[in-house]
Design an enzyme around this catalytic site. Structure first.
Site, short mmCIF file in Angstrom:
data_model
loop_
_atom_site.label_atom_id
_atom_site.label_comp_id
_atom_site.label_asym_id
_atom_site.label_seq_id
_atom_site.Cartn_x
_atom_site.Cartn_y
_atom_site.Cartn_z
NE ARG A 15 -56.12 12.27 -8.95
CZ ARG A 15 -56.98 13.03 -8.26
NH1 ARG A 15 -57.95 13.66 -8.87
NH2 ARG A 15 -56.86 13.14 -6.98
CG ASP A 52 -54.94 1.22 -12.78
OD1 ASP A 52 -55.88 1.88 -12.30
OD2 ASP A 52 -53.76 1.60 -12.72
CB CYS A 108 -60.66 7.77 -14.02
SG CYS A 108 -60.13 7.43 -15.70
CE LYS A 165 -53.18 6.04 -17.59
NZ LYS A 165 -53.36 6.74 -16.31
CG ASN A 166 -50.43 5.33 -14.42
OD1 ASN A 166 -50.91 6.23 -15.12
ND2 ASN A 166 -51.17 4.43 -13.81
N1 EPU Z 1 -55.10 8.99 -1.36
C1 EPU Z 1 -55.47 9.80 -0.31
N2 EPU Z 1 -54.85 11.02 -0.21
C2 EPU Z 1 -53.92 11.45 -1.10
C3 EPU Z 1 -53.56 10.61 -2.19
C4 EPU Z 1 -54.18 9.36 -2.30
O1 EPU Z 1 -56.30 9.44 0.51
O2 EPU Z 1 -53.41 12.56 -0.96
C5 EPU Z 1 -55.74 7.66 -1.49
C6 EPU Z 1 -56.58 7.53 -2.78
O3 EPU Z 1 -57.88 8.06 -2.61
C7 EPU Z 1 -56.55 6.06 -3.03
C8 EPU Z 1 -55.15 5.66 -2.55
O4 EPU Z 1 -54.72 6.68 -1.67
O5 EPU Z 1 -57.51 5.43 -2.23
C9 EPU Z 1 -54.13 5.48 -3.63
O6 EPU Z 1 -54.19 6.57 -4.56
P1 EPU Z 1 -52.93 7.02 -5.42
O7 EPU Z 1 -52.55 8.38 -4.99
O8 EPU Z 1 -51.90 5.95 -5.42
O9 EPU Z 1 -53.56 7.09 -6.90
P2 EPU Z 1 -53.25 8.21 -7.96
O10 EPU Z 1 -51.82 8.59 -7.91
O11 EPU Z 1 -54.30 9.25 -7.92
C10 EPU Z 1 -52.45 6.57 -9.82
C11 EPU Z 1 -52.79 6.31 -11.26
C12 EPU Z 1 -54.10 5.55 -11.32
C13 EPU Z 1 -53.98 4.26 -10.53
C14 EPU Z 1 -53.54 4.57 -9.09
C15 EPU Z 1 -53.29 3.33 -8.24
C16 EPU Z 1 -51.85 8.17 -12.47
C17 EPU Z 1 -52.06 9.41 -13.23
N3 EPU Z 1 -52.92 7.58 -11.96
O12 EPU Z 1 -53.50 7.39 -9.30
O13 EPU Z 1 -54.30 5.25 -12.69
O14 EPU Z 1 -55.21 3.60 -10.52
O15 EPU Z 1 -52.34 5.36 -9.10
O16 EPU Z 1 -52.23 2.62 -8.75
O17 EPU Z 1 -50.72 7.71 -12.33
C18 EPU Z 1 -55.54 4.52 -14.52
O18 EPU Z 1 -54.45 4.37 -15.11
O19 EPU Z 1 -56.64 4.13 -15.00
C19 EPU Z 1 -55.55 5.18 -13.23
C20 EPU Z 1 -56.66 5.62 -12.64
#
Ligand code: EPU
Length: 412
Positions: free
Chosen positions: A92, A302, A116, A23-24
């Site tokens: 997201r 995750d 989420c 998915k990601n």
């Molecule tokens: N963060 C910031 N500022 C930003 C971006 C992120 O402070 O501008 C922080 C977040 O709050 C978090 C950390 O950095 O504490 C990492 O967040 P990241 O940006 O890596 O997460 P994401 O891209 O929003 C993706 C996946 C998530 C998965 C995370 C971590 C997608 C659509 N989502 O989220 O997937 O948990 O990376 O690997 O790719 C899931 O599959 O259930 C899911 C939630």
């Protein structure tokens, strides 16, 4: 039929299950395909609601797609429009369209993304990175407006590693003339899949060391074909389900993406055998462990909640430290309502294994909590799982796969 509740009737798990595409990985690659000017064919794309919602958004924005049997064909023609559709707020990954629209049209107007609920999920690194590339950002309530009259190559160092911000900045940089550099970039394998995809298509991207990514362009092809990597979180989910089985073989995987999770399984005494493209797991007498989620190659945030149902029953104290999100603990509340001795202290989940958990109606509030509580319902067949739409966000063919490996259940 829209199903809301699952009642497990019997579980004699054994056999084999094939893991779908990630998915990601798929979500960023679909977005990246939109900035190329050629037809893209993607294989191994999971048929899940997060992907279908992203497709709905790009279809509304004028892009023609066909999606059948995990093969997705994208005939990219996006219209310059405002991304103020309801689906944007549901997922997201809609925020990947920020970089796509800036690259194509020099501007974007878009709702804040959904996804989420895991505590506050700021997008400041995305916006700071865009500013470094010459964009002007304004926010008005729930709407973000970004303008870029002149984009320029940039160097941007993220405060901490972010998968989403790395994706957005790679996509944008891949369309800016000149060399951009992202420092402290995400190390997740899904980023490498995106890099592979872009290198097949329209730009040149490479890692320098593990967390610096350099992007230059151009490398235009007339069509792009790409097979998405296996989903390591889905794989881990079936590894956990395998812990309740006579013998479960998990196929079509890349064990190199699961080094730390496999290490934790072995540490906990799990009966696991790892092969080149598959893993076999059997029912095991586990022992308590201490674990921690973090940036790849650590155990993923995750994956970690999927372990809690087992360690709620394992003698001794197990401690799991959540290293990524500030509030990914709703599964703990549900297990606690069942009588598990599970407590959250700051970012630590502390579990004292016990043997007398009650049965209950379980209400997950995010995708991986749903997977964790599905496992709880496989262990304790008198409990019932609600809010199944969370599961459908991220697990391809989930009901068919569970039936095939011997889970009997009713859906209402
Ligand atoms: N963060 C910031 N500022 C930003 C971006 C992120 O402070 O501008 C922080 C977040 O709050 C978090 C950390 O950095 O504490 C990492 O967040 P990241 O940006 O890596 O997460 P994401 O891209 O929003 C993706 C996946 C998530 C998965 C995370 C971590 C997608 C659509 N989502 O989220 O997937 O948990 O990376 O690997 O790719 C899931 O599959 O259930 C899911 C939630």
């Amino acid at each position: 039929m829209k199903v809301m509740k699952m009642k497990v009737l019997d579980s004699k798990i054994k056999g084999s299950v094939k893991i779908s595409g990630s998915k990601n990985s798929s979500l960023p690659i679909i977005a990246a395909s939109l900035v190329s000017s050629v037809k893209t064919t993607l294989y191994n794309v999971p048929n899940i609601s997060d992907i279908n919602n992203l497709l709905k958004i790009i279809n509304k924005a004028g892009c023609d797609t066909s999606f059948k049997n995990n093969k997705l064909v994208i005939n990219n023609r996006l219209n310059d429009c405002e991304l103020l559709f309801d689906e944007v707020k549901k997922i997201r990954a809609s925020y990947y369209l920020m970089s796509v629209f800036i690259a194509l049209f020099g501007k974007v107007t878009i709702y804040y993304p959904g996804g989420c609920s895991l505590g506050s999920r700021p997008i400041d690194y995305h916006l700071e990175g865009f500013k470094a590339a010459g964009c002007v950002v304004s926010e008005d309530g729930n709407v973000i407006k970004i303008n870029a009259s002149k984009l320029k190559p940039f160097i941007y160092k993220m405060e901490r590693k972010s998968l989403g911000a790395t994706v957005n900045l790679i996509i944008l940089a891949s369309k800016i003339h000149g060399r951009s550099v992202i420092k402290n970039a995400s190390t997740e394998p899904e980023i490498d899949d995106l890099i592979d995809f872009i290198n097949k298509g329209y730009s040149k991207v490479y890692r320098k060391g593990s967390d610096i990514i350099v992007i230059g362009n151009t490398n235009i092809k007339d069509k792009i074909k790409h097979k998405v990597i296996p989903d390591r979180i889905e794989c881990f989910t079936y590894m956990c389900i395998g812990l309740t089985s006579d013998k479960l073989k998990i196929k079509n995987i890349n064990p190199n993406h699961l080094t730390l999770p496999i290490y934790y399984f072995k540490e906990a005494n799990a009966n696991i055998k790892v092969y080149k493209n598959s893993i076999v797991v059997k029912r095991s007498k586990l022992k308590s462990i201490t674990g921690c989620s973090g940036d790849y190659p650590s155990l993923s945030t995750d994956q970690m909640p999927l372990l809690y149902p087992f360690f709620s029953r394992v003698d001794g104290i197990s401690v799991f430290t959540e290293g990524i999100f500030e509030n990914r603990f709703n599964v703990c509340d549900e297990l606690k309502r069942k009588g598990a001795c599970i407590n959250v202290e700051k970012n630590k989940v502390i579990i004292n294994g016990c043997s007398d958990m009650k049965s209950n109606q379980l209400y997950p509030k995010d995708l991986r909590a749903a997977a964790s509580l599905l496992i709880e319902c496989i262990i304790d067949q008198k409990s019932q799982l609600h809010n199944l739409y969370y599961l459908e966000r991220g697990y391809d063919n989930i009901y068919k796969k569970l039936k095939k490996i011997g889970l009997k259940f009713e859906l209402e």
